[in-house]
Design an enzyme around this catalytic site. Structure first.
Site, PDB file in Angstrom:
ATOM      1  N   ASP A 123       1.950  -0.967  -1.200  1.00 21.09           N
ATOM      2  CA  ASP A 123       1.297  -1.941  -0.337  1.00 21.09           C
ATOM      3  C   ASP A 123       1.922  -1.872   1.058  1.00 21.09           C
ATOM      4  OD1 ASP A 123       0.147  -4.151   0.883  1.00 21.09           O
ATOM      5  OD2 ASP A 123       0.457  -5.474  -0.828  1.00 21.09           O
ATOM      6  N   SER A 154      -1.767 -12.645  -1.224  1.00 19.37           N
ATOM      7  CA  SER A 154      -1.404 -12.248   0.131  1.00 19.37           C
ATOM      8  C   SER A 154      -0.929 -13.483   0.906  1.00 19.37           C
ATOM      9  CB  SER A 154      -2.582 -11.551   0.805  1.00 19.37           C
ATOM     10  OG  SER A 154      -2.186 -10.867   1.954  1.00 19.37           O
ATOM     11  N   HIS A 173      -2.514  -2.718  -1.368  1.00 22.55           N
ATOM     12  CA  HIS A 173      -2.643  -4.169  -1.209  1.00 22.55           C
ATOM     13  C   HIS A 173      -3.736  -4.737  -2.107  1.00 22.55           C
ATOM     14  CE1 HIS A 173      -1.793  -7.890   0.830  1.00 22.55           C
ATOM     15  NE2 HIS A 173      -3.052  -8.053   1.190  1.00 22.55           N
TER      16      HIS A 173
END
Length: 706
Positions: free
Chosen positions: A646, A559, A678
């Protein structure tokens, strides 16, 4: 061997502040396009073919991970109302069961010792996620709750990975579903204390939780639900809930830098459903840069609001004001201390739980209301993570806490506040003869280029020698954003690496919260590059001081940590043998320029606003990985993983990045989960296989094939 997929080029021009960027791969954002899906499938097929030789190692790693886990197990029960609530896992089942058993002795706060393999008298299985998931490729539980009287339950499910949930309700005694079906809502739905209503939030087109609703239990659908709050400022999200005392209800609006809390008496909440006006309390007016949280305590019969805030206190202070006069001059309870970051204060009837950070370690203590003193709960290991969890009852005399370290498996304890005694209720069992003494951990302090000392946590297996004596394979992890701390936690899957001689390291770079608020401030906005240079300086230190060598150093981050991976790959590719980027935020400038995308406006306080400020445009342009891929270097091997659904970091970012890397000859692979979000795949066995896939790739770079 099949050739790597080559994405077609369709020129898109982006122009801001007189700067023009020509993007050949923006067309990959068209998620519904057959051409995009075909390209992603081709990337998956290519990655699978390239890594086919690792299949035996992947299976071995999966089997190792599975062999360490007691697959049929249960959690430590948590007391709530007249019941002990706990979870069960069953061998060969992907998901857990939510269960409860009646409390036999109201005076006994020690949870019952339950049988792993058998139900106990009175046990009820409230929810079996395996049944609910059925044949779905993805399943995530975003809400689960039971009314205080124990009679009704709710649960919220996401079957796509897009973090929009459908909530349903059931009568526990009869097992029959109620007509309530709430579709398209955010995670975290819950019952009001009286059980008459469900409290939930919804998101706007940019995926920002912006509205709070009340739904009357028994109503079908959402047509009659009442909106009780709307946050119109696009930089703020909203949530709501009750104090543990259940005397007050709070609606919290927050951005990355500012908080606004509206408080009302809990008994007044049903009046909102009827459209009546109610009295509200405020402690701070909304003021840019002021963050705070409010809790309720009763001290010597008087109601107080305990307020944790950073107004004039960078690392936060705790004050209190009387409920009857919240505008009164506050009393200081815990004064500000630079470098001691107060993170949470949780008020119970007789004491408060205080969680804070000092010296890069997450710590906790007990606040005595009468004296104002905080008694720290100490532990013996130099590196560890401790925190409170599972303490729902206002009047409980104990604190349930969780503890682990890089070498100590997750441990659940009861802490007796009156006697300062602790009881280990459970430590996760590592099957296969794990001995903590076979492993060691250490904290290094690595000098950055500007002189700042960067903490680095190491763990290794002793039989391979002490790191630094001779070069070893090193797996270096980093994040560095949002004041999120990467604490030294235990990992079952990591043992497969340690047992092969790999050293695991965490670079606690600036932008995280490990060393206090200043640590975060010095790794965001116009100081964001510190996160990247810190990580590079740590890598260089490990390479130059005999810990490892570039061909045996693999970096990993996900991320915002994936942004870190992309940036350090551009800054110092020669320092790494491989880079694993999970759901990486690598096309950061394109995303942050588009306020219609999920969370973008909220994110301006983290990265800057390049849409309206050319200074931040130029600064982000200088580091965003996709736009800074170099043709004058040799990149390390790169594996990027992503998920089609996501909603936080779109799949298009790593897809574009890998396409650009291929242009300059980089050995880059993309693996896209076609039904996931995600957090990647769902289900514990699927997650273990996914981690085995990643670890096999890392071991291949290290030249460890067994």
């Amino acid at each position: 061997m099949t050739a790597a997929p080559i994405a077609k080029k369709v020129l898109t021009t982006r122009s801001h502040h007189g700067r023009v960027f020509r993007d050949p791969y923006e067309w990959l954002r068209e998620k519904e396009s057959p051409a995009v899906i075909s390209h992603l499938e081709a990337e998956n097929a290519y990655a699978e073919e390239r890594l086919a030789h690792l299949e035996p190692l992947r299976e071995k790693l999966f089997d190792e991970i599975r062999s360490r886990v007691r697959e049929t197990d249960l959690s430590v029960p948590i007391r709530r109302g007249d019941w002990w609530y706990y979870g069960r896992s069953i061998k060969d089942q992907q998901y857990g069961l939510q269960c409860r058993a009646p409390i036999s002795d109201p005076e006994d706060w020690t949870p019952p010792v339950l049988s792993v393999d058998e139900k106990i008298p009175g046990e009820q299985v409230l929810f079996d996620a395996n049944v609910e998931a059925a044949d779905s490729e993805f399943f995530a539980l975003g809400a689960f709750g039971v009314t205080l009287d124990g009679g009704t339950m709710l649960w919220g499910v996401d079957l796509a990975g897009d973090e929009r949930y459908t909530v349903r309700v059931r009568d526990i005694d009869t097992g029959k579903p109620l007509p309530d079906v709430l579709e398209g809502i955010a995670a975290g739905a819950s019952f009001t204390p009286d059980g008459r209503f469900i409290l939930y939030s919804t998101v706007d087109d940019a995926w920002r939780p912006d509205r709070v609703w009340l739904h009357r239990v028994g109503d079908a659908g959402r047509d009659d639900d009442v909106e009780i709050f709307h946050e119109s400022d696009e930089a703020f999200w909203v949530g709501a809930g009750y104090t543990r005392s259940r005397d007050f209800f709070q609606i919290v609006s927050g951005s990355n830098t500012t908080t606004d809390v509206t408080i009302m008496r809990a008994d007044d909440v049903p009046l909102l459903y009827e459209g009546q006006d109610v009295d509200t309390y405020t402690v701070f007016s909304r003021e840019d840069g002021v963050e705070y949280a409010v809790d309720h305590a009763v001290v010597d019969g008087e109601d107080w609001f305990y307020v944790l805030h950073n107004d004039g206190a960078e690392d936060f202070t705790l004050e209190r004001v009387p409920v009857g006069n919240p505008a009164a001059e506050p009393e200081t309870v815990i004064p500000h201390r630079a470098g001691v970051r107060l993170e949470d204060v949780d008020c119970l009837r007789d004491f408060a739980i205080v969680e804070y950070r000092s010296g890069g370690i997450a710590r906790m203590g007990i606040l005595d209301y009468a004296s104002g003193e905080v008694r720290e709960i100490t532990f013996q290991e130099p590196l560890y993570t401790a925190g409170a969890s599972g303490n729902p009852e206002w009047a409980q005399p104990i604190v349930r806490l969780n503890y682990d370290s890089l070498t100590t498996p997750a441990t659940v304890l009861n802490y007796e506040v009156a006697t300062d005694e602790r009881t280990v209720l459970k430590q996760v069992e590592v099957l296969g003869g794990y001995d903590r003494d076979d492993y060691a951990q250490q904290r290094l302090w690595v000098p950055a280029a500007d002189g700042t000392e960067i903490p680095v946590s190491l763990v290794w297996k002793r039989s391979f020698g002490t790191p630094g004596e001779s070069p070893r394979p090193v797996h270096l992890y980093g994040y560095g954003a949002y004041e999120h701390s990467i604490d030294p936690h235990f990992s079952m899957s990591r043992l497969s690496m340690l047992d092969r001689g790999v050293v695991f390291a965490i670079a606690h770079v600036r932008g995280g919260g490990e060393m206090g608020r200043a640590w975060y401030e010095n790794g965001k906005l116009a100081r964001k590059r510190n996160s990247f240079t810190d990580f590079v300086d740590v890598a260089r230190f490990l390479n130059d001081n005999g810990y490892t060598s570039p061909d045996r150093l693999v970096a990993e981050g996900g991320s915002a940590g994936g942004l870190l991976m992309g940036a350090v790959g551009n800054l110092a590719p020669e320092q790494f043998g491989g880079i694993l980027a999970d759901v990486p935020f690598v096309d950061a400038l394109t995303t942050i320029l588009d306020p219609s995308l999920p969370l973008t406006v909220i994110e301006w306080e983290e990265w800057g606003d390049p849409l309206h400020d050319e200074t931040f445009y130029d600064y982000m342009r200088s580091y965003t990985p996709y736009e800074n891929v170099r043709d004058d270097v040799t990149y390390p091997r790169i594996l990027a993983t992503t998920s089609l659904n996501d909603t936080r970091v779109y799949y298009v970012e790593p897809a574009k990045w890998v396409a650009r890397l291929r242009e300059v000859g980089a050995d880059a692979l993309l693996k896209c989960e076609m039904v996931a979000g995600h957090g990647g795949v769902s289900g514990r066995y699927n997650s273990w296989r996914e981690r085995a896939y990643q670890l096999a790739w890392i071991l291949d770079i290290f030249g460890i094939a067994e």
